[in-house]
Motif scaffolding. Structure first.
Motif, PDB file in Angstrom:
ATOM      1  N   GLY A  37     -90.383  18.834 -23.399  1.00  0.00           N
ATOM      2  CA  GLY A  37     -88.781  19.285 -23.634  1.00  0.00           C
ATOM      3  C   GLY A  37     -88.505  18.977 -25.239  1.00  0.00           C
ATOM      4  O   GLY A  37     -87.395  18.769 -25.199  1.00  0.00           O
ATOM      5  N   VAL A  38     -89.403  19.652 -25.987  1.00  0.00           N
ATOM      6  CA  VAL A  38     -88.926  19.485 -27.331  1.00  0.00           C
ATOM      7  C   VAL A  38     -87.991  20.718 -27.853  1.00  0.00           C
ATOM      8  O   VAL A  38     -88.349  22.031 -27.198  1.00  0.00           O
ATOM      9  N   PRO A  39     -86.913  20.584 -28.141  1.00  0.00           N
ATOM     10  CA  PRO A  39     -86.252  21.633 -28.569  1.00  0.00           C
ATOM     11  C   PRO A  39     -86.741  22.316 -29.835  1.00  0.00           C
ATOM     12  O   PRO A  39     -87.027  22.093 -30.947  1.00  0.00           O
ATOM     13  N   TYR A  40     -87.032  23.786 -29.776  1.00  0.00           N
ATOM     14  CA  TYR A  40     -87.619  24.438 -30.626  1.00  0.00           C
ATOM     15  C   TYR A  40     -87.148  25.984 -30.454  1.00  0.00           C
ATOM     16  O   TYR A  40     -86.885  26.484 -29.553  1.00  0.00           O
ATOM     17  N   ALA A  41     -87.623  26.833 -31.631  1.00  0.00           N
ATOM     18  CA  ALA A  41     -87.467  28.319 -31.412  1.00  0.00           C
ATOM     19  C   ALA A  41     -88.486  28.863 -32.131  1.00  0.00           C
ATOM     20  O   ALA A  41     -88.926  28.621 -33.250  1.00  0.00           O
ATOM     21  N   VAL A  42     -88.939  30.059 -31.307  1.00  0.00           N
ATOM     22  CA  VAL A  42     -90.050  30.852 -32.020  1.00  0.00           C
ATOM     23  C   VAL A  42     -89.586  31.890 -33.267  1.00  0.00           C
ATOM     24  O   VAL A  42     -88.476  32.293 -32.936  1.00  0.00           O
ATOM     25  N   SER A  43     -89.992  31.727 -34.232  1.00  0.00           N
ATOM     26  CA  SER A  43     -89.449  32.674 -35.403  1.00  0.00           C
ATOM     27  C   SER A  43     -90.500  33.426 -35.941  1.00  0.00           C
ATOM     28  O   SER A  43     -91.409  34.109 -35.160  1.00  0.00           O
ATOM     29  N   HIS A  49     -89.743  41.149 -34.353  1.00  0.00           N
ATOM     30  CA  HIS A  49     -90.175  42.057 -33.379  1.00  0.00           C
ATOM     31  C   HIS A  49     -89.167  41.940 -32.147  1.00  0.00           C
ATOM     32  O   HIS A  49     -88.494  42.945 -31.882  1.00  0.00           O
ATOM     33  N   GLU A  50     -88.536  40.698 -31.965  1.00  0.00           N
ATOM     34  CA  GLU A  50     -87.661  40.773 -30.817  1.00  0.00           C
ATOM     35  C   GLU A  50     -86.158  41.488 -31.299  1.00  0.00           C
ATOM     36  O   GLU A  50     -85.652  41.973 -30.546  1.00  0.00           O
ATOM     37  N   HIS A  51     -86.127  41.463 -32.472  1.00  0.00           N
ATOM     38  CA  HIS A  51     -84.494  41.890 -33.057  1.00  0.00           C
ATOM     39  C   HIS A  51     -84.968  43.407 -33.437  1.00  0.00           C
ATOM     40  O   HIS A  51     -83.768  44.032 -33.778  1.00  0.00           O
ATOM     41  N   THR A  52     -85.816  43.728 -33.836  1.00  0.00           N
ATOM     42  CA  THR A  52     -86.112  45.071 -34.625  1.00  0.00           C
ATOM     43  C   THR A  52     -87.276  46.004 -34.089  1.00  0.00           C
ATOM     44  O   THR A  52     -86.986  47.245 -34.288  1.00  0.00           O
ATOM     45  N   GLY A  53     -88.053  45.306 -33.266  1.00  0.00           N
ATOM     46  CA  GLY A  53     -89.090  46.363 -32.645  1.00  0.00           C
ATOM     47  C   GLY A  53     -90.194  46.285 -33.805  1.00  0.00           C
ATOM     48  O   GLY A  53     -91.232  46.901 -33.238  1.00  0.00           O
ATOM     49  N   ILE A  63     -92.774  27.989 -35.645  1.00  0.00           N
ATOM     50  CA  ILE A  63     -92.041  27.186 -34.730  1.00  0.00           C
ATOM     51  C   ILE A  63     -90.883  26.702 -35.470  1.00  0.00           C
ATOM     52  O   ILE A  63     -91.200  26.004 -36.245  1.00  0.00           O
ATOM     53  N   PHE A  64     -89.701  27.055 -35.274  1.00  0.00           N
ATOM     54  CA  PHE A  64     -88.529  26.201 -35.935  1.00  0.00           C
ATOM     55  C   PHE A  64     -88.199  24.988 -35.000  1.00  0.00           C
ATOM     56  O   PHE A  64     -88.008  25.184 -33.985  1.00  0.00           O
ATOM     57  N   MET A  65     -87.968  23.959 -35.801  1.00  0.00           N
ATOM     58  CA  MET A  65     -87.608  22.710 -35.026  1.00  0.00           C
ATOM     59  C   MET A  65     -86.776  21.830 -36.031  1.00  0.00           C
ATOM     60  O   MET A  65     -87.000  21.764 -37.078  1.00  0.00           O
ATOM     61  N   ALA A  66     -85.695  20.998 -35.647  1.00  0.00           N
ATOM     62  CA  ALA A  66     -85.034  20.104 -36.558  1.00  0.00           C
ATOM     63  C   ALA A  66     -86.047  19.176 -37.054  1.00  0.00           C
ATOM     64  O   ALA A  66     -87.223  18.698 -36.368  1.00  0.00           O
ATOM     65  N   ALA A  67     -85.865  18.551 -38.303  1.00  0.00           N
ATOM     66  CA  ALA A  67     -86.733  17.678 -39.065  1.00  0.00           C
ATOM     67  C   ALA A  67     -87.187  16.539 -38.011  1.00  0.00           C
ATOM     68  O   ALA A  67     -88.197  15.957 -38.216  1.00  0.00           O
ATOM     69  N   VAL A 133     -90.115  30.744 -23.669  1.00  0.00           N
ATOM     70  CA  VAL A 133     -89.857  30.203 -24.918  1.00  0.00           C
ATOM     71  C   VAL A 133     -88.435  30.633 -25.406  1.00  0.00           C
ATOM     72  O   VAL A 133     -87.781  31.436 -24.619  1.00  0.00           O
ATOM     73  N   LYS A 134     -87.721  30.167 -26.375  1.00  0.00           N
ATOM     74  CA  LYS A 134     -86.437  30.725 -27.001  1.00  0.00           C
ATOM     75  C   LYS A 134     -86.916  31.133 -28.311  1.00  0.00           C
ATOM     76  O   LYS A 134     -87.678  30.634 -29.262  1.00  0.00           O
ATOM     77  N   VAL A 135     -86.357  32.226 -28.633  1.00  0.00           N
ATOM     78  CA  VAL A 135     -86.777  33.074 -30.062  1.00  0.00           C
ATOM     79  C   VAL A 135     -85.326  32.992 -30.971  1.00  0.00           C
ATOM     80  O   VAL A 135     -84.217  33.290 -30.372  1.00  0.00           O
ATOM     81  N   LEU A 136     -85.583  32.742 -32.178  1.00  0.00           N
ATOM     82  CA  LEU A 136     -84.702  32.580 -33.091  1.00  0.00           C
ATOM     83  C   LEU A 136     -83.660  33.843 -33.161  1.00  0.00           C
ATOM     84  O   LEU A 136     -83.906  34.774 -33.030  1.00  0.00           O
ATOM     85  N   ALA A 137     -82.292  33.291 -32.980  1.00  0.00           N
ATOM     86  CA  ALA A 137     -81.413  34.479 -32.991  1.00  0.00           C
ATOM     87  C   ALA A 137     -81.231  35.326 -34.369  1.00  0.00           C
ATOM     88  O   ALA A 137     -81.849  34.657 -35.391  1.00  0.00           O
ATOM     89  N   ALA A 138     -80.696  36.429 -34.447  1.00  0.00           N
ATOM     90  CA  ALA A 138     -80.840  37.214 -35.720  1.00  0.00           C
ATOM     91  C   ALA A 138     -80.133  36.591 -36.816  1.00  0.00           C
ATOM     92  O   ALA A 138     -80.518  36.723 -38.061  1.00  0.00           O
ATOM     93  N   GLU A 139     -78.965  35.903 -36.293  1.00  0.00           N
ATOM     94  CA  GLU A 139     -78.138  35.213 -37.590  1.00  0.00           C
ATOM     95  C   GLU A 139     -79.027  34.253 -38.299  1.00  0.00           C
ATOM     96  O   GLU A 139     -79.248  34.072 -39.596  1.00  0.00           O
ATOM     97  N   GLU A 140     -79.838  33.285 -37.450  1.00  0.00           N
ATOM     98  CA  GLU A 140     -80.577  32.234 -38.165  1.00  0.00           C
ATOM     99  C   GLU A 140     -81.844  32.860 -38.639  1.00  0.00           C
ATOM    100  O   GLU A 140     -82.327  32.574 -39.658  1.00  0.00           O
TER     101      GLU A 140
END
Length: 275
Positions: A37-43, A49-53, A63-67, A133-140
């Motif tokens: 249950g670790v909160p993370y996002a793949v970057s 690729h997710e946002h641009t192809g 893998i991004f996560m809080a410190a 998984v969750k993938v990092l949003a374009a803004e982040e």
């Protein structure tokens, strides 16, 4: 004499060929994070690729996560037999198997931009190697690349591609909030975007007005407390400013404020009871 250097990467939509061992490492780590249950996002290459192809050949999985999540994840990976390493306690740890590895990232190397729970909340559901998984949003993703502007590596093209592909769907106030007082780096990136794609309207006019207004204010001398910030971009290229010209080294301040207490995992001895 022939040039044996590896050729520089070329942007492409062709997916990389991952070795089976590499895919298994990525899958094992993602499944562990999900199971705990670790909160993370793949970057990294996957978010790009997710946002641009665009695909990029990559040896690692970012893998991004809080410190505050990094230490327990490192402990869990170490107990499962992964070789773990604290590369920089401010922002980067690694888990390895053979020649492949996963990066655990909690911010940027200069400590200006830090990952927090909101980054994970904004991330979008996706799939990697058959694992949800969750993938990092374009803004982040843009925020994570603003300060990758070294002599050896520059992510301006990545930012331009993300804006071109996803700009009309993005929350631009979120991007402004993420850049904060370092809005100049965002403006710089957007000027490059406009040069590359001069007829694109992916950046709203109000964003240009806001950023250019801030620039005019600074140029007019109305921000007398503005500091030298070169070391936040590249410590080596701006070292003369700090070492010889005696300008303040802001990166030391940011890194000192951000440095967490991450220790190498302490593995249990055989027969030792669980805590």
């Amino acid at each position: 004499m022939s040039d044996t250097k590896k050729p520089l990467p070329v942007s492409s939509s062709q997916p990389p060929q991952f070795a089976p061992e590499q895919e298994q490492l990525f899958r094992d780590v993602l499944q562990l994070l999900n199971a705990r249950g670790v909160p993370y996002a793949v970057s990294g290459a996957f978010a790009l690729h997710e946002h641009t192809g665009i695909w990029r050949d990559t040896k690692d999985l970012d893998i991004f996560m809080a410190a505050d999540q990094v230490a327990p994840v490192m402990q869990a990976l170490g107990e499962l037999g992964f070789e773990t390493e604290i590369c920089d306690a401010v922002w980067l740890c690694k888990a390895r198997q053979d020649n492949y590895y996963v990066d655990l990232i909690s911010g940027m190397s200069n400590a200006v931009i830090r990952v927090d729970q909101s980054w994970i909340d904004h991330a979008a559901p996706s799939e990697a190697f058959g694992v949800p998984v969750k993938v990092l949003a374009a803004e982040e993703l843009i925020a994570s690349k603003l300060f990758v502007a070294f002599r050896e590596r520059f992510d301006g093209a990545d930012i331009a591609h993300v804006v071109y592909a996803a700009g009309k769907r993005m929350d631009w106030q979120r991007i402004l909030d993420l850049s904060g007082e370092h809005w100049g780096m965002l403006l710089w990136s957007l000027v490059l975007f406009h040069y590359v794609y001069p007829v694109s309207d992916a950046v709203p006019k109000w964003v240009w007005n806001k950023l250019l207004g801030k620039l005019i204010r600074e140029l007019g001398g109305l921000e007398p407390t503005a500091q030298f910030r070169g070391s936040l971009i590249d410590e080596r290229m701006f070292s003369i400013d700090v070492l010889e010209w005696k300008l303040e080294n802001l990166i030391e301040k940011y890194r000192k404020e951000a440095e967490p207490k991450i220790e190498e995992p302490k593995l249990k001895e055989v027969g030792e009871p669980a805590a």
